[in-house]
Design a protein around this motif. Structure first.
Motif, short mmCIF file in Angstrom:
data_model
loop_
_atom_site.label_atom_id
_atom_site.label_comp_id
_atom_site.label_asym_id
_atom_site.label_seq_id
_atom_site.Cartn_x
_atom_site.Cartn_y
_atom_site.Cartn_z
N PRO A 24 -2.99 6.93 -4.74
CA PRO A 24 -3.19 6.08 -3.58
C PRO A 24 -3.43 4.62 -4.00
CG PRO A 24 -5.20 7.21 -4.05
CD PRO A 24 -4.18 7.69 -5.07
N THR A 73 -2.13 0.73 -4.31
CA THR A 73 -0.88 0.00 -4.50
C THR A 73 -0.36 0.27 -5.90
OG1 THR A 73 -1.93 -1.98 -5.41
CG2 THR A 73 -1.71 -1.87 -3.00
N PRO A 119 0.83 -1.21 0.00
CA PRO A 119 0.00 0.00 0.00
C PRO A 119 0.87 1.26 0.00
CG PRO A 119 -0.82 -1.57 1.60
CD PRO A 119 0.51 -2.10 1.11
N ASP A 120 0.45 2.23 -0.80
CA ASP A 120 1.19 3.48 -0.93
C ASP A 120 0.18 4.63 -0.98
OD1 ASP A 120 2.63 5.73 -1.73
OD2 ASP A 120 3.97 4.55 -3.00
N ASP A 121 0.09 5.39 0.10
CA ASP A 121 -0.88 6.47 0.18
C ASP A 121 -0.64 7.57 -0.84
OD1 ASP A 121 -2.16 5.19 2.27
OD2 ASP A 121 -1.06 6.28 3.81
N THR A 122 0.57 7.67 -1.38
CA THR A 122 0.86 8.73 -2.35
C THR A 122 0.36 8.38 -3.74
OG1 THR A 122 3.07 7.89 -2.88
CG2 THR A 122 2.89 9.45 -1.03
#
Length: 126
Positions: free
Chosen positions: A102, A104, A97-100
């Motif tokens: 958002p 994956t 998971p990568d909030d940036t």
């Protein structure tokens, strides 16, 4: 080992994060309307990633969009391989998971953030 690998990615076990669903290789062949031999070739040539789960080689369902492989997936797989990642580590990176983004990287490959995913994979080699 490369210091830019995701935490916990050792390649010695299943990834902690991962796809919601899997396709077997015959299912991939049917979805792509190709022979099983072509699916094996795609895996060998890094157009697609398959990992063993429960003794069977499987492909994350999100990476096979309709009747094609996600557009930027082969390039991302090549970049990750060049950065020293094995198949399990690549899978972990794609589903971390990568909030940036958002979401994956695997999810982002299906949208307008695909080029950003490719840029991030390329940066891992440096």
């Amino acid at each position: 080992m490369n210091d830019s690998r995701p935490a916990g990615a050792t390649g010695s076990g299943p990834a902690q994060t991962g796809p919601a669903d899997w396709l077997t290789l015959p299912d991939v062949a049917e979805r792509l309307d190709v022979t099983i031999s072509k699916v094996h070739q795609m895996i060998r040539e890094r157009e697609l990633i398959a990992v063993r789960r429960d003794g069977i080689r499987r492909v994350p369902v999100e990476l096979v969009a309709n009747a094609t492989v996600r557009k930027h997936l082969p390039g991302v797989l090549t970049l990750l391989r060049d950065a020293g990642y094995d198949d399990d580590e690549m899978l972990h990176w794609l589903y971390e998971p990568d909030d940036t983004l958002p979401g994956t990287p695997a999810e982002a490959l299906g949208g307008d953030r695909a080029r950003e995913v490719k840029r991030r994979a390329q940066a891992l080699g440096f």
